[in-house]
Scaffold this motif. Structure first.
Motif, PDB file in Angstrom:
ATOM      1  N   VAL A 118      -4.252  12.481  -6.358  1.00 29.35           N
ATOM      2  CA  VAL A 118      -4.884  13.447  -5.462  1.00 29.35           C
ATOM      3  C   VAL A 118      -3.873  14.575  -5.296  1.00 29.35           C
ATOM      4  N   SER A 119      -4.306  15.801  -5.518  1.00 29.52           N
ATOM      5  CA  SER A 119      -3.352  16.911  -5.504  1.00 29.52           C
ATOM      6  C   SER A 119      -3.707  17.926  -4.424  1.00 29.52           C
ATOM      7  N   PRO A 120      -2.728  18.201  -3.562  1.00 32.13           N
ATOM      8  CA  PRO A 120      -1.424  17.554  -3.429  1.00 32.13           C
ATOM      9  C   PRO A 120      -1.514  16.361  -2.478  1.00 32.13           C
ATOM     10  N   ALA A 121      -0.566  15.457  -2.594  1.00 32.26           N
ATOM     11  CA  ALA A 121      -0.479  14.295  -1.712  1.00 32.26           C
ATOM     12  C   ALA A 121       0.984  14.022  -1.400  1.00 32.26           C
ATOM     13  N   TRP A 122       1.226  13.543  -0.192  1.00 32.45           N
ATOM     14  CA  TRP A 122       2.561  13.147   0.234  1.00 32.45           C
ATOM     15  C   TRP A 122       2.438  11.715   0.707  1.00 32.45           C
ATOM     16  N   LEU A 123       3.146  10.792   0.049  1.00 31.06           N
ATOM     17  CA  LEU A 123       2.939   9.364   0.257  1.00 31.06           C
ATOM     18  C   LEU A 123       4.256   8.609   0.405  1.00 31.06           C
TER      19      LEU A 123
ATOM     20  N   ALA B 151       8.924   3.552  -2.452  1.00 28.57           N
ATOM     21  CA  ALA B 151       8.952   4.865  -3.100  1.00 28.57           C
ATOM     22  C   ALA B 151       8.324   5.940  -2.214  1.00 28.57           C
ATOM     23  N   THR B 152       8.622   7.188  -2.572  1.00 30.83           N
ATOM     24  CA  THR B 152       7.967   8.342  -1.977  1.00 30.83           C
ATOM     25  C   THR B 152       7.337   9.158  -3.095  1.00 30.83           C
ATOM     26  N   TRP B 153       6.264   9.858  -2.783  1.00 38.22           N
ATOM     27  CA  TRP B 153       5.660  10.813  -3.709  1.00 38.22           C
ATOM     28  C   TRP B 153       5.507  12.116  -2.957  1.00 38.22           C
ATOM     29  N   ASP B 154       6.157  13.179  -3.453  1.00 39.76           N
ATOM     30  CA  ASP B 154       6.098  14.504  -2.833  1.00 39.76           C
ATOM     31  C   ASP B 154       5.189  15.386  -3.670  1.00 39.76           C
ATOM     32  N   GLY B 155       4.006  15.671  -3.155  1.00 38.38           N
ATOM     33  CA  GLY B 155       3.020  16.460  -3.877  1.00 38.38           C
ATOM     34  C   GLY B 155       3.381  17.927  -4.027  1.00 38.38           C
ATOM     35  N   THR B 156       4.377  18.399  -3.297  1.00 30.41           N
ATOM     36  CA  THR B 156       4.832  19.779  -3.462  1.00 30.41           C
ATOM     37  C   THR B 156       5.717  19.888  -4.694  1.00 30.41           C
ATOM     38  N   THR B 157       6.666  18.961  -4.827  1.00 27.37           N
ATOM     39  CA  THR B 157       7.601  19.003  -5.952  1.00 27.37           C
ATOM     40  C   THR B 157       7.122  18.161  -7.125  1.00 27.37           C
ATOM     41  N   MET B 158       6.077  17.324  -6.890  1.00 30.57           N
ATOM     42  CA  MET B 158       5.551  16.408  -7.913  1.00 30.57           C
ATOM     43  C   MET B 158       6.642  15.453  -8.395  1.00 30.57           C
ATOM     44  N   GLU B 159       7.426  14.942  -7.426  1.00 29.06           N
ATOM     45  CA  GLU B 159       8.534  14.055  -7.769  1.00 29.06           C
ATOM     46  C   GLU B 159       8.471  12.758  -6.981  1.00 29.06           C
ATOM     47  N   TRP B 160       8.891  11.670  -7.640  1.00 29.79           N
ATOM     48  CA  TRP B 160       9.060  10.377  -7.005  1.00 29.79           C
ATOM     49  C   TRP B 160      10.434  10.322  -6.371  1.00 29.79           C
ATOM     50  N   GLY B 161      10.557   9.554  -5.294  1.00 31.12           N
ATOM     51  CA  GLY B 161      11.839   9.334  -4.649  1.00 31.12           C
ATOM     52  C   GLY B 161      11.892   7.919  -4.109  1.00 31.12           C
ATOM     53  N   TYR B 162      12.966   7.610  -3.417  1.00 29.40           N
ATOM     54  CA  TYR B 162      13.146   6.278  -2.843  1.00 29.40           C
ATOM     55  C   TYR B 162      12.841   6.311  -1.359  1.00 29.40           C
ATOM     56  N   SER B 163      12.232   5.243  -0.864  1.00 27.25           N
ATOM     57  CA  SER B 163      11.922   5.110   0.554  1.00 27.25           C
ATOM     58  C   SER B 163      12.624   3.885   1.122  1.00 27.25           C
ATOM     59  N   THR B 164      12.915   3.956   2.396  1.00 35.72           N
ATOM     60  CA  THR B 164      13.492   2.813   3.099  1.00 35.72           C
ATOM     61  C   THR B 164      12.421   1.794   3.458  1.00 35.72           C
ATOM     62  N   TRP B 165      11.143   2.110   3.186  1.00 36.59           N
ATOM     63  CA  TRP B 165      10.039   1.226   3.554  1.00 36.59           C
ATOM     64  C   TRP B 165       9.346   0.675   2.320  1.00 36.59           C
TER      65      TRP B 165
ATOM     66  N   VAL C 208      -4.746   6.699   1.921  1.00 40.31           N
ATOM     67  CA  VAL C 208      -4.185   5.358   1.798  1.00 40.31           C
ATOM     68  C   VAL C 208      -4.615   4.782   0.457  1.00 40.31           C
ATOM     69  N   ASP C 209      -3.656   4.230  -0.274  1.00 36.67           N
ATOM     70  CA  ASP C 209      -3.928   3.598  -1.553  1.00 36.67           C
ATOM     71  C   ASP C 209      -3.666   2.100  -1.402  1.00 36.67           C
ATOM     72  N   LEU C 210      -4.704   1.298  -1.562  1.00 36.36           N
ATOM     73  CA  LEU C 210      -4.555  -0.147  -1.436  1.00 36.36           C
ATOM     74  C   LEU C 210      -4.112  -0.729  -2.775  1.00 36.36           C
ATOM     75  N   VAL C 211      -2.825  -0.635  -3.023  1.00 35.82           N
ATOM     76  CA  VAL C 211      -2.227  -1.196  -4.232  1.00 35.82           C
ATOM     77  C   VAL C 211      -1.375  -2.379  -3.819  1.00 35.82           C
TER      78      VAL C 211
ATOM     79  N   LEU D 106       0.820  -1.203   0.000  1.00 38.37           N
ATOM     80  CA  LEU D 106       0.000   0.000   0.000  1.00 38.37           C
ATOM     81  C   LEU D 106       0.857   1.257   0.000  1.00 38.37           C
ATOM     82  N   ALA D 107       0.225   2.390  -0.200  1.00 43.55           N
ATOM     83  CA  ALA D 107       0.866   3.691  -0.048  1.00 43.55           C
ATOM     84  C   ALA D 107       0.065   4.441   1.001  1.00 43.55           C
ATOM     85  N   ALA D 108       0.751   5.121   1.906  1.00 42.73           N
ATOM     86  CA  ALA D 108       0.056   5.856   2.966  1.00 42.73           C
ATOM     87  C   ALA D 108       0.708   7.209   3.152  1.00 42.73           C
TER      88      ALA D 108
END
Length: 159
Positions: A51-56, A62-76, A123-126, A30-32
């Motif tokens: 959903v705009s904006p969203a921080w996930l 992965a991470t999603w930063d709704g301020t910068t609209m960029e994907w990143g890497y997560s430790t989780w 929360v996105d149940l993916v 999931l994404a939360a």
């Protein structure tokens, strides 16, 4: 990992239990996170990052930063979540997003979440997670008076 003194500066938090999974059948979970978009304005997006904006945090690490609209890497990577796992999402005053699973901090990321904004659970149940149950009272060790007040504003999720 967020030290206790900084966790006490949380501006928002919510928690949920995983109720169903297809564990082992997907490389992502999931994404939360949170959004400033009120639930009445969300509609039925295909994916949470729309959903705009969203921080996930989550997905496949992965991470999603709704301020910068960029994907990143997560430790989780939540693909390994099991039925009964307890997940807490904590937002700090400095705009960081922390994930705590079964009372263990597993990720902490700077997410540019605006201070003072009204925040709503997202929360996105993916992937592997197919059901959650939102806690009506998040675990006290993760909350302050400020974040406990925010939790009351989060609409209940259906499982």
């Amino acid at each position: 990992i967020l030290p206790r003194r900084d966790r006490d500066k949380a501006i928002g938090a919510y928690a949920f239990h995983v109720t169903s999974t297809t564990k082992g059948r997907s490389a992502e979970g999931l994404a939360a996170g949170v959004t400033t978009c009120p639930p009445s304005n969300v509609g039925s997006p295909e994916r949470a990052e729309l959903v705009s904006p969203a921080w996930l945090l989550g997905f496949d690490g992965a991470t999603w930063d709704g301020t910068t609209m960029e994907w990143g890497y997560s430790t989780w990577n939540p693909a390994g979540l099991a039925i009964g796992d307890h997940v807490q999402i904590i937002v700090t005053k400095s705009g960081m997003l922390e994930v705590v699973v079964n009372n263990r901090s597993v990720a902490l990321h700077t997410m540019n979440i605006p201070a003072g904004a009204n925040l709503y659970a997202l929360v996105d149940l993916v992937g592997a997670a197919t059901g959650i149950s939102l806690d009506t009272a998040p675990a006290p060790e993760a909350l302050t008076r400020e974040s406990a007040g925010m939790a009351r504003d989060i609409p209940k999720a259906s499982s």
